[in-house]
Write an enzyme that holds these catalytic residues in place. Structure first.
Site, PDB file in Angstrom:
ATOM      1  N   LYS A   1      30.710 -93.383 -56.021  1.00  0.00           N
ATOM      2  CA  LYS A   1      30.335 -92.915 -55.060  1.00  0.00           C
ATOM      3  C   LYS A   1      31.804 -93.955 -53.764  1.00  0.00           C
ATOM      4  O   LYS A   1      32.343 -94.523 -54.632  1.00  0.00           O
ATOM      5  CB  LYS A   1      29.334 -93.860 -53.995  1.00  0.00           C
ATOM      6  CG  LYS A   1      29.183 -95.676 -54.411  1.00  0.00           C
ATOM      7  CD  LYS A   1      29.387 -96.545 -53.126  1.00  0.00           C
ATOM      8  CE  LYS A   1      29.125 -97.836 -53.847  1.00  0.00           C
ATOM      9  NZ  LYS A   1      29.848 -98.859 -52.680  1.00  0.00           N
TER      10      LYS A   1
ATOM     11  N   HIS B   1      34.901-100.087 -69.113  1.00  0.00           N
ATOM     12  CA  HIS B   1      36.089 -99.020 -69.292  1.00  0.00           C
ATOM     13  C   HIS B   1      36.948 -99.388 -70.152  1.00  0.00           C
ATOM     14  O   HIS B   1      37.936 -98.461 -71.054  1.00  0.00           O
ATOM     15  CB  HIS B   1      36.837 -98.810 -67.928  1.00  0.00           C
ATOM     16  CG  HIS B   1      36.822 -97.531 -66.792  1.00  0.00           C
ATOM     17  ND1 HIS B   1      35.385 -97.372 -66.502  1.00  0.00           N
ATOM     18  CD2 HIS B   1      36.217 -96.630 -67.166  1.00  0.00           C
ATOM     19  CE1 HIS B   1      34.530 -96.830 -65.976  1.00  0.00           C
ATOM     20  NE2 HIS B   1      35.295 -95.638 -65.485  1.00  0.00           N
TER      21      HIS B   1
END
Lengths: 173, 283
Positions: A103, A37
């Site tokens: 998740k 990221h």
């Protein structure tokens, strides 16, 4: 409701999805975790990102990979905890990303009117790997290592659940 | 010997123990929430696939951790450490495991799950001539939910219940529920956490031999499941498959509570090295 969608996702695809829908996702997805990221945002700022994230789906996943004679094979590829990536979420979605798979859930606000959060069952890595048809490419493998590299995967009928929709509804308690 | 240790690591990451599978199937049968059934159904499918294909059930094959009960009369005492490190390297290549050992300063991945202090080896010298090793590979998502509470003795067991339930709620779906909670009470800050992790080696459903502690385990399990966090944090009946408590005497001023959260993939395997060099591996 169960729907089939193919990446890249359009704005229209995404806005009609509702929390609780099951989506069978096909096409290209990009794995990215913490370091990836940071790297994606750095390169995007300099206009040097080597792939187009318009309509893309990012998968918070660090797979188990086996090197084969003609490339790589994904053996296990469940999701990692998405909350760690909350701090990058708004900027990543600003690059045109329409879906995040992970998740545990994320901040709801940044998804409003532009993207959705899909969940796949944590730990069910051997099952997720069955939906991966092939490894199309891998970026920054040497620099970031197997779990943190960006794996460009072609998936077919990957069954994910819409856990946060673009209207601000979330399944998380 | 190294092959046997590799085999134990393989068993741990590709095959979820029967007691855990049974508890997950029971949770699936009892669940009415559709989202919870989607997640529990995926878990059961993933378990079957991992075992059939001999691939890791979860892609996070964790930090490889060994608990060694080292019989001081064993002729192999001096070699065990080297074997465990070499077996971890080979397991990473052969199974394969995901390389999860990263230098804290440079962020560089060692590539083979070894490095400074890694794999983690806890040693306990015991009488006898056998070496018994427990393998507990543990994923990062659940480990990030570990916590320590230095309660006052006045807060005591009531404080423990509040701390555990609040913490499980705050973690939500992050540690991949349904979880198994390891709790260590007493000793010291470090020892309470070690006890908590060791507690995870017990089977699901296996209670603490002390009846009063066993009762607290059951009450805590009920309290955690009444939070409604559910599988993957999206609601449902089963938030935890079990709660395990291990205790040590405490300092009069302290009531340390170590909490280690384990995901549903409660991976474990055991090795016993006999003095004649024979090895048993089981789960």
């Amino acid at each position: 409701m169960a729907v089939r969608l193919r990446t890249p996702l359009s704005e229209e695809d995404v806005l009609k999805l509702k929390a609780g829908d099951i989506v069978h996702l096909s096409g290209i997805i990009y794995t990215a975790r913490d370091s990836a990221h940071r790297k994606i945002l750095e390169l995007a700022e300099r206009g040097e990102l080597p792939f187009d994230l318009n309509g893309a789906v990012i998968y918070h996943c660090g797979p188990v990979v086996r090197k084969t004679s003609n490339g790589y094979e994904i053996l296990s590829a469940g999701p990692t905890t998405s909350a760690r990536m909350n701090r990058y979420l708004d900027e990543i979605l600003s690059l045109g990303v329409r879906g995040i798979i992970g998740k545990g859930g994320m901040d709801v606000g940044p998804f409003k009117d532009r993207a959705v959060y899909f969940s796949f069952t944590g730990g069910a890595g051997s099952l997720a790997a069955k939906s991966v048809k092939r490894v199309v490419d891998v970026l920054w493998l040497e620099e970031l290592g197997i779990p943190e590299a960006v794996w460009v995967l072609e998936v077919e009928d990957f069954p994910v659940l819409v856990a946060i929709d673009s209207r601000g509804n979330s399944l998380y308690r | 010997m190294i092959e046997a240790i590799v085999e134990a690591i393989r068993l741990a990451v590709t095959r979820i123990p029967d007691d855990v599978v049974l508890a997950l199937r029971k949770a699936y049968a009892e669940e009415e929430n559709e989202t919870a059934r989607f997640n529990l159904g995926n878990i059961i499918k993933a378990i079957d696939l991992g075992f059939a294909d001999r691939v890791p059930v979860c892609q996070d094959t964790g930090t490889v951790t060994f608990f060694v009960e080292a019989g001081v009369g064993s002729p192999f005492l001096g070699e065990v450490r080297g074997w465990l490190i070499e077996a971890t390297r080979r397991a990473t290549e052969e199974i394969p495991l995901r390389p999860n050992a990263v230098d804290v300063l440079t962020g560089r991945n060692s590539g083979d799950n070894t490095g400074e202090g890694i794999p983690i080896i806890h040693w306990e010298p015991v009488p006898g001539d056998r070496i018994r090793i427990a393998v507990l590979p543990k994923g990062g998502g659940s480990e990030n939910c570990s916590a320590l509470a230095m309660l006052t003795p006045a807060e005591g067991w009531k404080g423990l219940t509040r701390f555990v339930v609040e913490h499980v709620k705050a973690c939500g779906g992050k540690p991949c529920p349904p979880v198994i909670l390891g709790i260590g009470v007493g000793g010291s800050a470090d020892y309470a956490l070690l006890l908590a992790k060791k507690a995870l080696l017990r089977k699901v459903g296996e209670r603490n031999p002390n009846g009063r502690i066993a009762k607290i385990e059951e009450e805590l399990l009920t309290a955690v499941n009444s939070t409604g966090i559910g599988p993957m944090g999206m609601g449902g009946k089963t938030t935890a498959l079990d709660v395990k408590i291990e205790v040590a005497h405490r300092h009069p001023a302290s009531f340390p509570v170590g909490l280690v959260v384990q995901c549903w993939a409660n991976r474990r395997a055991f090795i016993e090295i006999k003095p004649d060099g024979r090895v048993d591996v089981w789960q």
